[in-house]
Design an enzyme around this catalytic site. Structure first.
Site, PDB file in Angstrom:
ATOM      1  N   ASP A   1       6.646  -3.646  10.410  1.00  0.00           N
ATOM      2  CA  ASP A   1       5.057  -3.674  10.322  1.00  0.00           C
ATOM      3  C   ASP A   1       4.460  -3.786  11.837  1.00  0.00           C
ATOM      4  OD1 ASP A   1       4.234  -6.983   9.011  1.00  0.00           O
ATOM      5  OD2 ASP A   1       5.644  -6.309  10.237  1.00  0.00           O
TER       6      ASP A   1
ATOM      7  N   ARG B   1       0.865  -1.233  -0.019  1.00  0.00           N
ATOM      8  CA  ARG B   1       0.073  -0.131  -0.040  1.00  0.00           C
ATOM      9  C   ARG B   1       0.863   1.295  -0.079  1.00  0.00           C
ATOM     10  NH1 ARG B   1      -4.469  -0.965   4.557  1.00  0.00           N
ATOM     11  NH2 ARG B   1      -2.957  -2.115   5.743  1.00  0.00           N
TER      12      ARG B   1
ATOM     13  N   SER C   1       8.440  -4.772   6.176  1.00  0.00           N
ATOM     14  CA  SER C   1       7.975  -5.965   7.173  1.00  0.00           C
ATOM     15  C   SER C   1       8.923  -7.229   6.983  1.00  0.00           C
ATOM     16  CB  SER C   1       6.626  -6.447   6.939  1.00  0.00           C
ATOM     17  OG  SER C   1       5.763  -5.198   6.856  1.00  0.00           O
TER      18      SER C   1
HETATM   19  C1  0WK Z   1      -1.741  -4.981   7.610  1.00  0.00           C
HETATM   20  C2  0WK Z   1      -0.313  -3.981   7.839  1.00  0.00           C
HETATM   21  C3  0WK Z   1       0.932  -4.542   7.238  1.00  0.00           C
HETATM   22  C4  0WK Z   1       1.261  -5.901   7.706  1.00  0.00           C
HETATM   23  C5  0WK Z   1      -0.083  -6.814   7.457  1.00  0.00           C
HETATM   24  C6  0WK Z   1       0.179  -8.055   8.110  1.00  0.00           C
HETATM   25  O1  0WK Z   1      -0.701  -2.621   7.402  1.00  0.00           O
HETATM   26  O2  0WK Z   1       1.949  -3.643   7.347  1.00  0.00           O
HETATM   27  O3  0WK Z   1       2.430  -6.326   6.840  1.00  0.00           O
HETATM   28  O4  0WK Z   1      -1.161  -6.202   8.092  1.00  0.00           O
HETATM   29  O5  0WK Z   1      -0.905  -9.104   7.524  1.00  0.00           O
HETATM   30  P1  0WK Z   1      -0.872  -9.908   6.137  1.00  0.00           P
HETATM   31  O6  0WK Z   1      -1.387  -8.706   5.177  1.00  0.00           O
HETATM   32  O7  0WK Z   1       0.301 -10.460   5.878  1.00  0.00           O
HETATM   33  O8  0WK Z   1      -1.970 -10.711   6.794  1.00  0.00           O
HETATM   34  C1  BGC Z   2       9.104 -10.694   8.968  1.00  0.00           C
HETATM   35  C2  BGC Z   2       8.566  -9.645  10.055  1.00  0.00           C
HETATM   36  C3  BGC Z   2       7.404  -9.196   9.922  1.00  0.00           C
HETATM   37  C4  BGC Z   2       6.317 -10.512   9.735  1.00  0.00           C
HETATM   38  C5  BGC Z   2       4.796 -10.072   9.750  1.00  0.00           C
HETATM   39  C6  BGC Z   2       7.994 -11.766   9.102  1.00  0.00           C
HETATM   40  O1  BGC Z   2       8.378 -12.856   8.044  1.00  0.00           O
HETATM   41  O2  BGC Z   2      10.216 -11.312   9.295  1.00  0.00           O
HETATM   42  O3  BGC Z   2       9.558  -8.552   9.904  1.00  0.00           O
HETATM   43  O4  BGC Z   2       7.032  -8.366  11.065  1.00  0.00           O
HETATM   44  O5  BGC Z   2       6.697 -11.255   8.735  1.00  0.00           O
HETATM   45  O6  BGC Z   2       4.646  -9.330   8.420  1.00  0.00           O
END
Ligand code: 0WK
Ligand code: BGC
Length: 904
Positions: A642, A524, A588
């Site tokens: 993140d 994003r 992240s």
């Molecule tokens: C939303 C956050 C972002 C993070 C994500 C983790 O804005 O920074 O990396 O959540 O959740 P995912 O999209 O991996 O399920």
């Molecule tokens: C990364 C982290 C991150 C997490 C959640 C992991 O794979 O090593 O830096 O915070 O994923 O996105």
């Protein structure tokens, strides 16, 4: 083969049927007009029965329901893998039989049977219960003797054809005797323990299971969805329901169609007022109904010149089997009628014979149509359960009336097809009686029990005890200390990375900030406008961009140039082309930071593998890409993880928020640590946010004794074998793969999909974690799980398979949530101890699709945390704005401090 026969018969029948019309007989038809039910009435009776079924299935109305809808604890039907030798007893039909059933588990459904019919003398049927069961045990012992199997221990299936309340497959309490049985001391008792006692008394050895009934009486069972069986807990799968429809009408529901003759028959029966439907339909009573009608018509001088005979006046002297011979298309039907009437010492005229035949026809037709009415109610229930447009099903039928009276079975089939033309119904006549069924239920129960034991043994490897979770917590705490300490930092699997985020917003921050959020399931770009003064006056605009696989796994240049292209597109979209804004970059992945605006990527995780980035400062890589693009200028202020962004986003609304947790594609956590404990950074004052990178926990073997072969498989085929072990047992990128590996194991062992290995199941990544969240949702019916499996190309799955897939998903996600809870317990306990608090109350800002979308993950994680860290009151604050906002806030704080000449 049978159907053809059936059809042939039908064709012949139709040919014949046109001839076989039992001539209307004004006198008889007038006398019996009440016995002739219109289609409208039949359909109305079917609807009444459907209501009775609902009453029986409903917990509140079941106690007063007459149609008891008894659970049978038979969950599955044979799947062709059953095998072994089984004994079966068949009590309650016209014969008592003892059987030896050999089931060949070679998928051909081949069954060999040997049986012996034994008599149950009337004095035993009406004597004491112990005498009855001793007699049954004697017959069994006699049978085994004859087979030379006296000392062989075989599983026993017991067909006991009377209404019973079952509490489990091998425990069943007799509700009431029917069909001429009236042994004392049995009603209300568990017939299996009565039988067990008699058999042990006789010194035989058995192990018991299973009860079904169809026979001299009438009854039906069908596979009902567990969610509709309110008497039992659990919504998963199906169970066979024994309707005991013989009692339909015992509450007066059929009074409008019951005739005086029906009432007379009932009054003379052993159990008057009960089994009223059975008394209008089944083989035990049809003959008696005909007799009572002939007596009444004789007395009203409508037949036999008004004469009756002792034979005609004797209860039970007009056998139902007479009807089979009389009400038949065969020419000798009339001759049989005369023979029967002369057998009753009557001197029938030809008219009397025709009239008798008409009476038999009308009684049998009513019985067949009433049966069709209740059967159609069942078919509609099954069709609605399946939400199917068209129902295709087979009805297994047995019983002397259906078997021996062609006209009855033809009328029943015809009326069913007339009432439910949208159902494709096949009637399959049972060739071997219900005891083969009892043996098959026993075989299925054995197969099920053996399979269930093996399934649970495999799933137990994925279940963690409280002791094990405490150990995970202890090892996590240990690694945290090692990671924070300068001496042991390198050896720790937890990098405990300083983030240089020390302070939180004080409300004076203001301005426009650009934020990037890379690393989750979506990339994003955000514009965040912060106005100073009241908190929560943050205005945000964002656009989501995808990061194609080829950029995630291409070169770093391609990846960062793609990011810059997205920024340019966003600025264009926001009408801010060429704008120069302070930038906060949520990145992240594990980065070593020596200051806020620098992040050396330690290693890629999740699905990223872009070359030339690890060991590089990602801020520099982005700056370089921006310079190359030359379309806008950005001042890079902060790069944050993140978890840190999420903590800051939630901290802006809840100042107690000092922990940031992500459970999404990956998983990680950060928290505010006392500076004196952050030995990698100079200074002891205040606190700093530490990014634990807990995904890497286990890289030094801390989790080896909890890792299963399914985890090893996932790790082996991941981008970084041996890395991120904790993450690979918890996060969204991997849970689906763990489930897929378990399903492959189950299929290979014949425990799922009937052992037929659906090729698609071998496709890595096919079972995405989002399917776990869908499958485990309480609102999802089994058929919806099947459609997910179908969507995955796992066609041909059964209802049982859906139940099992759901169980595997639940076990895998439960372990993930518990592991996460144990880790979190270690973190909040660390904060409490570092602050020498007896009780800590803290807020955890949390984000991530798995945490947000999985129906049970968050509650199980919180339960585990509460249990393992009772001195910490933890509030969870779900981030609604993502960590991009947090990155912008951190950038705003840094800009504010910079403006004030303070050290960030
Ligand atoms: C939303 C956050 C972002 C993070 C994500 C983790 O804005 O920074 O990396 O959540 O959740 P995912 O999209 O991996 O399920
Ligand atoms: C990364 C982290 C991150 C997490 C959640 C992991 O794979 O090593 O830096 O915070 O994923 O996105």
């Amino acid at each position: 083969m049978h159907i053809t026969l059936q059809c042939l018969a039908v064709k012949a029948q139709n040919a014949l049927s046109h001839k076989y019309v039992v001539a209307k007989d004004i006198k008889v038809d007038k006398f019996m007009h009440q016995f002739q039910l219109s289609d409208q009435t039949i359909m109305d009776i079917s609807l009444r029965f459907r209501r009775e079924m609902d009453k029986g299935l409903c917990r509140d109305t079941n106690p007063t329901a007459v149609v008891k809808m008894l659970p049978t604890y038979v969950h599955s039907t044979p799947d062709g893998t059953e095998q072994g030798e089984f004994l079966a007893l068949d009590l309650g039909g016209s014969n008592f039989r003892v059987l030896l059933v050999r089931v060949m588990g070679n998928g051909e459904q081949k069954v060999e049977m040997e049986n012996q019919i034994y008599d149950i003398p009337e004095h035993i049927m009406r004597g004491s219960g112990s005498k009855l069961f001793d007699h049954v045990a004697d017959c069994l012992a006699n049978f085994l003797e004859k087979k030379g199997m006296k000392n062989k221990k075989l599983p026993l299936g017991f067909t006991f054809s009377f209404p019973c309340q079952q509490t489990k497959l091998d425990e069943s309490f007799l509700l009431s005797w029917t069909k001429g049985f009236k042994s004392s001391g049995v009603e209300g008792k568990d017939v299996v323990s009565l039988l067990r006692k008699s058999i042990e008394k006789r010194g035989c050895i058995m192990n018991y299971s299973g009860i079904i009934c169809l026979g001299t009486g009438t009854n039906a069972c069908y596979m009902e969805h567990m969610r509709n069986i309110e008497l039992l807990d659990g919504d998963e799968g199906r169970m066979c329901i024994n309707t005991e429809w013989g009692a339909f009408g015992d509450d007066g529901a059929l009074e409008d169609i019951r005739t005086e003759i029906d009432r007379e028959l009932d009054a003379g029966s052993l159990n008057s007022g009960n089994q009223l439907f059975e008394k209008m339909v089944s083989g035990m009573y049809q003959g008696e109904l005909v007799r009572l009608i002939l007596v009444k018509m004789a007395r009203e001088h409508l037949m036999f010149k008004g004469k009756t005979t002792p034979g005609l006046l004797t209860t039970g002297h007009f056998l139902t089997s007479y009807i089979y011979d009389i009400d038949t298309e065969k020419l000798e039907g009339l001759a049989s009628t005369e023979k029967v009437l002369r057998g009753l010492d009557l001197d029938p005229t030809a008219e009397d014979c025709k009239a008798t035949r008409r009476v038999c026809h009308i009684i049998s037709k009513r019985a067949a149509h009433l049966c069709a009415a209740t059967l159609v109610a069942l078919l509609r229930q099954i069709r609605d359960n399946k939400a199917a447009e068209k129902l295709r099903t087979t009805i297994g039928v047995d019983g002397s009336v259906y078997k021996n009276h062609n006209a009855f079975s033809r009328r029943l089939n015809k009326m069913v097809r007339r009432l439910v033309p949208d159902c494709d119904v096949r009637f399959l006549l049972s060739q071997h009686g219900s005891s083969k069924g009892a043996a098959m239920v026993t075989a299925v129960a054995f197969r099920f029990a053996a399979q269930q034991a093996e399934r649970q043994r495999i799933l137990d490897t994925l279940r963690l005890s409280r002791q094990q979770l405490l150990e995970v917590k202890r090892r996590m705490s240990e690694q945290m200390l090692r990671g924070l300490s300068k001496q042991t930092h390198e050896q720790s699997s937890l990098k405990m990375l300083p983030t240089y985020v020390r302070s939180t917003p004080d409300g004076t921050e203001h301005g426009d900030f650009l934020a990037l959020d890379l690393g989750g399931s979506s990339f994003r770009v955000l514009l965040v406008r912060i106005e100073s003064g009241e908190r929560n006056n943050v205005d945000m605009h964002h656009k989501i961009y995808s990061i194609p696989q080829e950029f995630m796994q291409g070169t770093g240049d391609e990846l960062f140039s793609h990011i810059v292209t997205c920024i340019a597109d966003f600025l264009e979209y926001m009408g801010m082309r060429g704008a120069s804004l302070p930038l906060g970059f949520t990145f992240s992945f594990p980065c070593h930071q020596s200051k806020l605006d620098e992040g050396i990527l330690l290693q890629w995780t999740k699905g990223f593998k872009a070359s030339g980035c690890e060991g590089q400062d990602v801020v520099t890589l982005l700056k370089e890409a921006t310079r190359c693009k030359g379309e806008f200028d950005l001042s890079f202020v902060a790069v944050v993880n993140d978890t840190v962004g999420t903590m800051m986003t939630c901290g802006y609304e809840d100042c107690q928020c000092e922990v940031g947790l992500i459970v999404g594609t990956g998983t990680n956590i950060c928290y505010m640590e006392e500076m004196q404990n952050v030995e990698l950074v100079e200074g002891d004052d205040g606190r700093m946010c530490v990014n634990m990178e807990w995904g890497a926990f286990g890289e030094n073997g801390e989790l080896d004794d909890f890792c299963t072969k399914f985890d090893q498989e996932v790790d082996e085929f991941s981008n970084y074998p041996g890395k991120q072990r904790y993450e690979k047992m918890i996060s969204g990128m991997y849970l689906g793969e763990i489930v897929r590996n378990v399903l492959i194991e189950f299929t290979a062992k014949g425990l799922l999909f009937r052992g037929k290995d659906p090729e698609r199941l071998r496709t890595r990544g096919i079972f995405e974690t989002k399917f776990l969240s869908q499958i485990e949702s309480d609102r999802l019916a089994m058929r919806q799980i099947r459609s997910i499996l179908q969507h995955l190309g796992l066609t041909g799955s059964t209802c049982d398979d859906s139940v099992l897939v759901k169980e595997v998903c639940a076990v895998v996600s439960r372990r993930a949530a518990q592991l996460c809870g144990a880790g979190l317990a270690a973190v909040v306990e660390k904060i409490r101890q570092s602050r020498n608090l007896n009780q800590l109350s803290v807020t955890v800002g949390v984000d991530g699709t798995l945490y947000k979308r999985h129906p049970h993950f968050s509650s199980i994680m919180q339960e585990t945390l509460q249990d393992l860290a009772p001195q910490c009151q933890v509030t969870f604050h779900k981030s609604e704005d993502g960590s991009g906002k947090g990155a912008a806030l951190i950038t705003a704080v840094a800009c504010r401090m910079d403006r004030c000449g303070q050290e960030i």
